[in-house]
Design an enzyme around this catalytic site. Structure first.
Site, short mmCIF file in Angstrom:
data_model
loop_
_atom_site.label_atom_id
_atom_site.label_comp_id
_atom_site.label_asym_id
_atom_site.label_seq_id
_atom_site.Cartn_x
_atom_site.Cartn_y
_atom_site.Cartn_z
CE LYS A 67 52.98 40.25 51.72
NZ LYS A 67 53.48 41.70 50.92
CD GLN A 107 45.89 43.48 50.48
OE1 GLN A 107 45.66 44.11 49.31
NE2 GLN A 107 46.29 42.18 50.46
CE LYS A 131 46.97 47.72 46.55
NZ LYS A 131 46.58 46.14 46.34
N GLY A 135 53.39 43.63 44.62
CA GLY A 135 53.03 44.20 43.53
C GLY A 135 51.42 44.46 43.36
CG ASP A 136 47.46 46.29 42.81
OD1 ASP A 136 46.91 45.38 43.18
OD2 ASP A 136 47.12 47.32 42.43
CB THR A 167 45.89 36.87 42.22
OG1 THR A 167 47.11 37.30 43.20
CG2 THR A 167 44.79 37.61 42.56
CG ASN A 183 49.83 38.59 38.04
OD1 ASN A 183 49.20 38.50 39.43
ND2 ASN A 183 50.72 37.74 37.72
CB SER A 191 52.57 37.80 49.33
OG SER A 191 52.82 38.16 48.14
P1 NDP Z 1 47.78 44.32 35.79
O1 NDP Z 1 48.52 45.55 35.64
O2 NDP Z 1 48.83 43.05 35.71
O3 NDP Z 1 46.59 44.25 34.91
C1 NDP Z 1 45.74 45.25 34.63
C2 NDP Z 1 44.95 44.65 33.49
O4 NDP Z 1 43.40 45.41 33.60
C3 NDP Z 1 45.64 45.40 32.31
O5 NDP Z 1 45.44 44.23 31.19
C4 NDP Z 1 44.83 46.43 31.91
O6 NDP Z 1 44.65 46.97 30.83
C5 NDP Z 1 43.46 46.09 32.34
N1 NDP Z 1 42.58 47.34 32.72
C6 NDP Z 1 42.80 48.10 33.26
N2 NDP Z 1 41.61 49.03 33.45
C7 NDP Z 1 40.49 48.21 32.67
C8 NDP Z 1 39.11 48.45 32.36
N3 NDP Z 1 38.59 49.42 32.82
N4 NDP Z 1 38.67 47.51 31.77
C9 NDP Z 1 39.46 46.28 31.23
N5 NDP Z 1 40.75 46.01 31.40
C10 NDP Z 1 41.14 47.16 32.24
O7 NDP Z 1 47.25 44.42 37.34
P2 NDP Z 1 46.97 43.05 38.03
O8 NDP Z 1 46.46 41.86 37.21
O9 NDP Z 1 47.82 42.62 38.93
O10 NDP Z 1 45.53 43.42 38.91
C11 NDP Z 1 44.25 43.44 38.57
C12 NDP Z 1 43.29 43.60 39.62
O11 NDP Z 1 43.58 42.68 40.51
C13 NDP Z 1 43.51 45.05 40.49
O12 NDP Z 1 42.21 45.36 41.04
C14 NDP Z 1 44.33 44.64 41.79
O13 NDP Z 1 44.14 45.36 42.79
C15 NDP Z 1 43.84 43.29 41.98
N6 NDP Z 1 44.49 42.31 42.58
C16 NDP Z 1 45.88 41.89 42.35
C17 NDP Z 1 46.72 41.14 42.85
C18 NDP Z 1 47.77 40.63 42.46
O14 NDP Z 1 48.50 39.47 42.67
N7 NDP Z 1 48.32 40.89 41.26
C19 NDP Z 1 46.20 40.47 44.36
C20 NDP Z 1 44.81 40.67 44.56
C21 NDP Z 1 44.09 41.60 43.92
P3 NDP Z 1 46.08 47.89 30.07
O15 NDP Z 1 47.05 46.93 29.56
O16 NDP Z 1 45.48 48.69 28.99
O17 NDP Z 1 46.37 48.73 31.26
#
Ligand code: NDP
Length: 458
Positions: free
Chosen positions: A102, A123, A138, A177-178, A222, A253, A390
């Site tokens: 997962k 994970q 993943k 998703g991620d 999350t 997200n 999830s």
């Molecule tokens: P999203 O794609 O929804 O959002 C990522 C965000 O981070 C965007 O706003 C992006 O900006 C920004 N970003 C990327 N790189 C940088 C940086 N270097 N500095 C500042 N902002 C940056 O992803 P998620 O929110 O889903 O995921 C974020 C993190 O959380 C990841 O590490 C993911 O693995 C982890 N995660 C997510 C889960 C989930 O349920 N979604 C669950 C557990 C962990 P831009 O719009 O410019 O690309």
């Protein structure tokens, strides 16, 4: 005599961890992120082998660091101009000792084998911490959804899942998703998978739209879960979110819903970012504006200043850590917060840091926080709320019923409290009170390692 024996055992455990780490290094040359993640876990596990020499005897560390399988494949698709494009797809099925693989799917140009393996490895422990029957995996691709039309994203995603469909299934491997993969992309994958298999296998993906089998409360899970975990840490010190200044990196997200919950608990969020820069709003970030820009309209965070005149935009996302705050929630991406950022945050009086993203703080930054008495919640515990919901989505799919958003949120709170308690207790039991990194690593590891011993050597 006893002391001598204890010292001997200690040095055996240390030698074992050292030898296996050298082996992992040799086997995975140049895989920076994967080696960083294994090193961090290994550092925490030394005391475990003192209490549980059977794990050494069963070669658990050697086996747990080698993925069950790594699938890598070509993804060919046609862009809107008729040109053929080729990307690389991955699925790392790391460990299924406690349940089907997962973990999310990431579409981002930085995706490579090291990043996929580090995420799938982490994970495995995160999923174990949730207390739910889910293993670790993943996947993703170096495909960059930025600037692509919806039809291009659909064609790419259909090609990606056509290959991946051979390896996944509701009882085998359940992607979600991620970064770069939200409910639209999950919808495309789910549709193509069902088309290929000729049925409606609801439990094969999570993060679906609630309209066709998704769980209410998943998109918030999350971010909310991260805030619930930090709230527990603060409670442990007789403190809370009320009246605190918070900084959240990212505006995707996880970041959006971490901000929403922190504000609901009485905090003011002063800044958030995207990969281009950050906004500072002295009156407190308006989450509805962020949602409109990033979740719905696919715009840059810079445009926030059009709606809130007192807000300021700064180019360059890393400087967000220079804003003084009580609580920092890095929710963007791996290694986005370095030692110098940790020093700046600490000098400005930060009290707690919660990793909403996976491994957003470098090892040096984590050590700096811990050395300065800052409460630190590692991602594998603090961001486990997403995968926990999830797993709840999988349960609802199996039962063919839907829980209300309130029911899901109540269950999420219980899960996050339990994770906090497991990390706290494991840290105490193994001689590292208050160290949630060690606590999370040990609590997650024990569950998987026990199952691996029970299942015999393979
Ligand atoms: P999203 O794609 O929804 O959002 C990522 C965000 O981070 C965007 O706003 C992006 O900006 C920004 N970003 C990327 N790189 C940088 C940086 N270097 N500095 C500042 N902002 C940056 O992803 P998620 O929110 O889903 O995921 C974020 C993190 O959380 C990841 O590490 C993911 O693995 C982890 N995660 C997510 C889960 C989930 O349920 N979604 C669950 C557990 C962990 P831009 O719009 O410019 O690309």
């Amino acid at each position: 005599m006893d002391l001598l024996r204890e010292q001997e055992q200690k040095s055996r455990a240390n030698d074992y961890v050292h030898e296996v780490y050298e082996l992992v290094k040799k086997r995975n040359p140049g895989e920076k992120e994967f080696l960083q993640a294994t090193r961090e876990i290994f550092d925490s596990l030394r005391p475990v082998f003192l209490k549980h020499p059977e794990f050494m005897h069963n070669g658990i560390l050697e086996r747990i660091t080698e993925p069950d399988r790594v699938i890598s494949f070509r993804v060919a698709w046609e862009d809107d101009t008729g040109k053929v494009q080729v990307n690389r797809g991955f699925r790392v099925q790391f460990n299924n000792s406690i349940g089907p693989y997962k973990g999310g799917i990431r579409f981002h140009p930085t995706v490579n084998s090291s990043i996929m393996k580090f995420l799938a490895f982490e994970q495995t422990f995160k999923n174990a911490l949730t207390g739910m029957p889910i293993g670790g995996g993943k996947g993703g691709s170096d495909f960059d959804p930025k600037g692509k039309s919806e039809r291009e994203i659909m064609r790419f995603t259909q090609s990606f899942i056509t290959e991946l469909s051979k390896y996944i299934g509701a009882d085998m491997d359940v992607p979600a998703g991620d970064i770069g993969v939200g409910k639209r992309e999950i919808g495309f994958m789910f549709g193509q998978y069902n088309r290929l298999k000729g049925g409606f296998e609801a439990g094969v993906f999570t993060g679906k739209d609630p309209n066709h089998g998704g769980s209410l409360g998943r998109k918030e899970a999350t971010g909310y879960g991260c805030v619930y975990f930090v709230e527990e840490m603060l409670k442990g010190k007789g403190d809370s979110f009320a009246g605190k200044k918070v900084i959240v990196s990212g505006s995707g997200n996880v970041a959006t819903y971490a901000m929403e919950k922190a504000i609901e608990l009485g905090a003011t969020v002063l800044a958030c970012s995207d990969s281009s820069g950050y906004i500072y709003d002295p009156e407190g970030i308006n989450v509805e504006t962020v949602k409109k820009l990033k979740e719905f309209d696919n715009k840059r965070i810079q445009e926030y200043t059009k709606f809130h005149k007192h807000a300021v935009y700064y180019e360059g996302c890393n400087n967000i850590w220079s804003v003084a705050c009580d609580i920092a929630l890095p929710c963007a991406t791996q290694n986005e917060l370095e030692e110098t950022d940790a020093a700046l945050l600490t000098a400005n009086g930060v009290k707690a840091v919660g990793e909403g993203a996976n491994m957003p703080c470098t090892e040096e930054a984590v050590h700096a926080f811990q050395a300065n008495g800052v409460l630190f919640a590692p991602g594998k515990a603090a961001n486990a709320g997403g995968v926990a919901v999830s797993a709840m989505e999988m349960s609802q799919n199996s039962m063919r019923l839907s829980w209300t958003v309130e029911e899901v949120d109540e269950k999420l709170k219980v899960v996050m409290k339990n994770i906090y308690r497991s990390c706290f207790d494991a840290a105490e039991d193994y001689g590292y009170p208050g160290n949630f990194v060690v606590g999370a690593n040990i609590a997650g590891f024990l569950k998987v390692a026990d199952a691996m011993v029970a299942h015999g050597i393979h």
